[in-house]
Design a protein around this motif. Structure first.
Motif, short mmCIF file in Angstrom:
data_model
loop_
_atom_site.label_atom_id
_atom_site.label_comp_id
_atom_site.label_asym_id
_atom_site.label_seq_id
_atom_site.Cartn_x
_atom_site.Cartn_y
_atom_site.Cartn_z
N VAL A 450 0.95 -1.48 -0.10
CA VAL A 450 0.07 0.11 0.00
C VAL A 450 0.84 1.29 -0.05
O VAL A 450 1.96 1.27 0.74
CB VAL A 450 -1.10 0.01 1.17
CG1 VAL A 450 -1.64 1.20 1.57
CG2 VAL A 450 -2.16 -1.02 1.07
N LYS A 451 0.47 2.16 -0.93
CA LYS A 451 1.46 3.40 -0.91
C LYS A 451 0.58 4.70 -0.58
O LYS A 451 1.17 5.69 -0.06
CB LYS A 451 1.67 3.61 -2.32
CG LYS A 451 2.59 2.47 -3.06
CD LYS A 451 3.84 2.42 -2.47
CE LYS A 451 4.77 1.44 -3.01
NZ LYS A 451 5.91 1.04 -2.04
N GLU A 452 -0.83 4.59 -0.15
CA GLU A 452 -1.60 5.75 0.06
C GLU A 452 -2.69 5.01 1.15
O GLU A 452 -3.45 4.18 0.80
CB GLU A 452 -2.08 6.63 -0.90
CG GLU A 452 -2.93 7.57 -0.50
CD GLU A 452 -3.28 8.42 -1.82
OE1 GLU A 452 -2.64 9.39 -1.93
OE2 GLU A 452 -4.40 8.09 -2.37
N VAL A 453 -2.97 5.72 2.21
CA VAL A 453 -3.99 5.36 3.12
C VAL A 453 -4.84 6.70 3.44
O VAL A 453 -4.44 7.59 3.56
CB VAL A 453 -3.45 4.71 4.26
CG1 VAL A 453 -2.90 3.45 4.07
CG2 VAL A 453 -2.81 5.55 5.23
N LEU A 468 2.12 8.26 12.03
CA LEU A 468 3.63 8.63 12.23
C LEU A 468 4.45 7.24 11.98
O LEU A 468 5.50 7.26 11.29
CB LEU A 468 4.21 8.88 13.84
CG LEU A 468 3.64 10.07 14.13
CD1 LEU A 468 3.88 10.36 15.80
CD2 LEU A 468 4.29 11.26 13.31
N TYR A 469 3.91 5.96 12.22
CA TYR A 469 4.49 4.73 11.70
C TYR A 469 4.63 4.71 10.17
O TYR A 469 5.60 4.20 9.64
CB TYR A 469 3.79 3.50 12.44
CG TYR A 469 4.38 2.25 11.99
CD1 TYR A 469 5.56 1.90 13.09
CD2 TYR A 469 4.14 1.45 10.91
CE1 TYR A 469 6.15 0.58 12.79
CE2 TYR A 469 4.94 0.43 10.64
CZ TYR A 469 5.80 -0.22 11.67
OH TYR A 469 6.53 -1.36 11.24
N LYS A 473 7.48 4.56 6.76
CA LYS A 473 7.54 3.46 5.77
C LYS A 473 7.37 3.89 4.48
O LYS A 473 7.34 3.14 3.55
CB LYS A 473 6.50 2.30 6.01
CG LYS A 473 6.86 1.68 7.42
CD LYS A 473 8.00 0.86 7.64
CE LYS A 473 8.23 -0.08 8.72
NZ LYS A 473 9.45 -0.61 8.79
N GLY A 474 7.31 5.40 4.21
CA GLY A 474 7.03 5.77 3.07
C GLY A 474 5.46 5.66 2.39
O GLY A 474 5.18 5.82 1.13
N VAL A 475 4.70 5.55 3.40
CA VAL A 475 3.33 5.69 2.83
C VAL A 475 2.62 6.94 3.13
O VAL A 475 2.84 7.61 4.14
CB VAL A 475 2.47 4.67 3.94
CG1 VAL A 475 1.01 4.50 3.26
CG2 VAL A 475 3.13 3.14 3.55
#
Length: 645
Positions: A450-453, A468-469, A473-475
């Protein structure tokens, strides 16, 4: 092949077995409607239904008190918990009541002299007592000893002894043949006065059967209620009436204490356990002392009136299944409302269940407050006072960790437990909100690719930690919040090279192209409509959001399954499956098992998320990832985002 008469004839009927009471009820209703003159038959049927209703209530009451861990304390004989295996084994404990109702009906039609019994006859009571002591007691004693022979025990009596902890329900958990024999034993003092001496009465029948049930429940009570001082003052009394301790020894040392209710027959038969009175004196004399202190306490609260009935001391069988509102609860709501008022007046925490994990005792305490009260401004001070008293009580008892459940750690209420730690800085008990593991479980659900949430409830305790987590991770995290100040405060906590991954959005439309939603604030069906097809809704919101999108999937609340070697666990945590607890509960368990000495209150330490996750897995806890999939085309779960090196 099963032994003859070892299986109940209506075994496969399930709940439909209660239709066997139908002929009795129909006879009463028919006579009331048509008045055909058969009032003797209908009156007998009415007495049977009334008497059997009382018998059910007797067993239900004893079962409730036996599981009220907050009042029986050190008087418990066997301190193990009643687990799911025993509850399932005893599920059909009331079969014998149906059997005896049917046999009583047959007896009425077989013996005409049972018609027209008087209401009262003192001589019948005396005759029944003499027949019980002189015939039923020795008859049961020798038959019971016979059932402990190899063949009869293996094929018939071993079922009764499979229950590890004696309970009132255990008294009824036996094979068909055993209860045929027991019914015969009971019938002698009832039919004797009615058929031979002709001095029987309705009062005699009611008294004998109810007292018989009371004594059966007493023997399987697992709580010693007979004071040892009584036996010291009247030594011979110990041979006239058994005690819970006396009968418990029959379950642990089976070749002793066979009697029905009178130990004198064990003395005559030389089968009396020499430790009977010594153990009774030990338990009775320690009744004012505390039992073993739990290492870990989970401080929960009731959700609503319906869920308040989901406690082991109300309906043990109901509590052993995941909670859902049932029709049989509706008539009980007025009583539950009265209990709720009493709880508020009493305002004390009470223990509803306990289990043993890796040699450590874990208990669940309940604050006498309901979910809706936590949102009433006037109730805030009182709720915090009760939580504080529970923490201080745990501290006095020597509890090592107390974990705050659900709204007991609400940020607006007490800052996630910070209020109590700041006020009592010398606490020995560690106060834990368990949200670090909750965050870890939620992150474990998120696929690694996943790249975006899209995150709602983004500035809450859990929302902040998740954002923050993920940004580390680059998300890209689309944080839904109207407060720029709170967003910027969280953004400043992220490393400089990760801050650009945190993006403030103020409308749901911003997520119309994002297929991974993390819901920390309840959203309406209209707000869900902005999610694109194929979206998966992860959530940490209570109550869970409605599953209305047929083209999307929904995750359940964060939870973990306890290790397989847990002992004594016999109740489900709200809607969770057997052996599954909310992640915050599991977080407290891990804190206790690891022996950590810090408080886990206030903001979540993002650096500890992977550490706590690794510790949970090390101790055998497993994440429970269930998905509600309205359609068969729902996407499968991929590798989780959370990884521990």
């Amino acid at each position: 092949m099963v032994a003859l008469l070892s299986v109940w004839p209506w075994k496969n009927l399930g709940a439909y077995k209660y239709l066997l009471y139908g002929p009795l009820l129909s006879q009463v209703v028919y006579s009331m409607i048509y008045g055909d003159g058969s009032m003797d038959k209908s009156t007998w049927c009415l007495h049977l239904l009334s008497l059997w209703s009382i018998r059910y209530m007797v067993f239900a009451l004893f079962n409730s008190i036996a599981n009220m861990l907050f009042i029986n304390g050190a008087r418990r004989i066997n301190h193990r918990g009643v687990d799911f295996k025993q509850i399932d084994l005893e599920w059909e404990w009331d079969n014998f009541l149906i059997l005896q109702a049917l046999m009583a009906s047959i007896a009425y039609y077989t013996f005409p002299s049972l018609e027209g019994l008087p209401v009262w006859n003192r001589g019948g009571l005396i005759t029944a007592l003499l027949l019980h002591c002189g015939v039923s007691e020795p008859l049961y004693y020798w038959v019971h000893r016979g059932f402990h022979g190899q063949y009869l025990f293996e094929n018939y009596h071993s079922l009764h002894h499979q229950s590890a902890v004696p309970q009132p329900s255990t008294a009824g958990n036996a094979t068909f043949l055993e209860h045929l024999v027991l019914t015969t034993v009971m019938a002698v003092p009832i039919l004797g006065p009615c058929l031979l001496w002709r001095n029987g009465s309705l009062v005699m029948i009611y008294c004998y059967i109810i007292i018989f049930d009371l004594l059966r429940c007493l023997g399987h009570f697992n709580i010693e209620v007979i004071p040892h001082q009584l036996l010291e003052a009247i030594p011979f009394f110990k041979y006239l009436l058994y005690t819970p301790t006396y009968h418990s020894l029959h379950h642990t040392q089976m070749n002793t204490n066979y009697c029905l209710f009178m130990p004198i027959y064990d003395a005559i038969g030389n089968t009396l356990n020499a430790k009977s009175w010594e153990l009774l004196q030990k338990i009775s004399s320690q009744s004012g002392c505390l039992e073993r202190v739990a290492d870990f306490v989970f401080l929960a609260h009731a959700v609503d009136l319906s869920s308040s009935m989901h406690a082991p001391f109300i309906w043990r069988s109901f509590a052993s299944m995941p909670f859902s509102t049932r029709l049989f609860q509706i008539p009980c709501l007025p009583a539950a409302f009265g209990v709720m008022l009493a709880m508020w007046a009493w305002a004390e925490t009470f223990t509803v269940s306990f289990y043993n994990l890796r040699g450590r005792l874990h208990q669940t305490w309940v604050v006498p407050r309901f979910g809706f009260q936590y949102f009433l401004p006037l109730a805030k001070e009182g709720i915090n006072r009760q939580i504080e008293e529970a923490i201080l009580k745990a501290d006095r008892l020597g509890v090592k960790v107390i974990s705050l459940a659900a709204l007991n750690k609400n940020e607006a209420l007490n800052g996630g437990g910070t209020l109590f730690v700041s006020k009592h800085q010398d606490l020995r008990v560690r106060v834990v909100h368990g949200n670090t593991l909750t965050a870890a479980v939620i992150l474990n659900y998120i696929p690694k690719d996943v790249k975006e949430v899209f995150l709602t409830g983004a500035t809450s305790k859990l929302g902040r930690a998740i954002a923050l987590y993920l940004c580390r991770k680059g998300v890209r995290v689309l944080m839904l919040t109207l407060s720029t100040e709170r967003f910027q405060k969280i953004q400043m906590e992220a490393p400089l090279d990760c801050q650009t991954y945190l993006i403030q959005v103020t409308k749901y439309q911003a997520a119309k192209n994002c297929k991974t939603w993390i819901v920390g604030k309840w959203i309406t069906p209209r707000e869900q409509s902005w999610a694109p097809a194929g979206t998966h809704f992860h959530q940490f919101v209570v109550p869970p959001i409605l599953t209305i999108r047929r083209d999307c999937t929904y995750g359940d609340l964060a939870a973990m399954r306890l290790p397989a070697d847990v002992q004594g666990l016999g109740s489900c945590e709200y809607t969770m499956e057997r052996g599954v607890v909310h992640a915050c509960h599991a977080g407290g368990v891990v804190h206790s098992l690891e022996g950590w000495t810090h408080h886990e209150v206030g903001a979540i330490d993002v650096d500890r998320i992977e550490l706590v996750w690794e510790a949970a897995l090390k101790h055998g806890l497993k994440p429970v990832s269930t998905r509600t999939e309205p359609t068969a085309t729902a996407a499968a779960t991929t590798t989780p985002c959370l990884s521990v090196n």
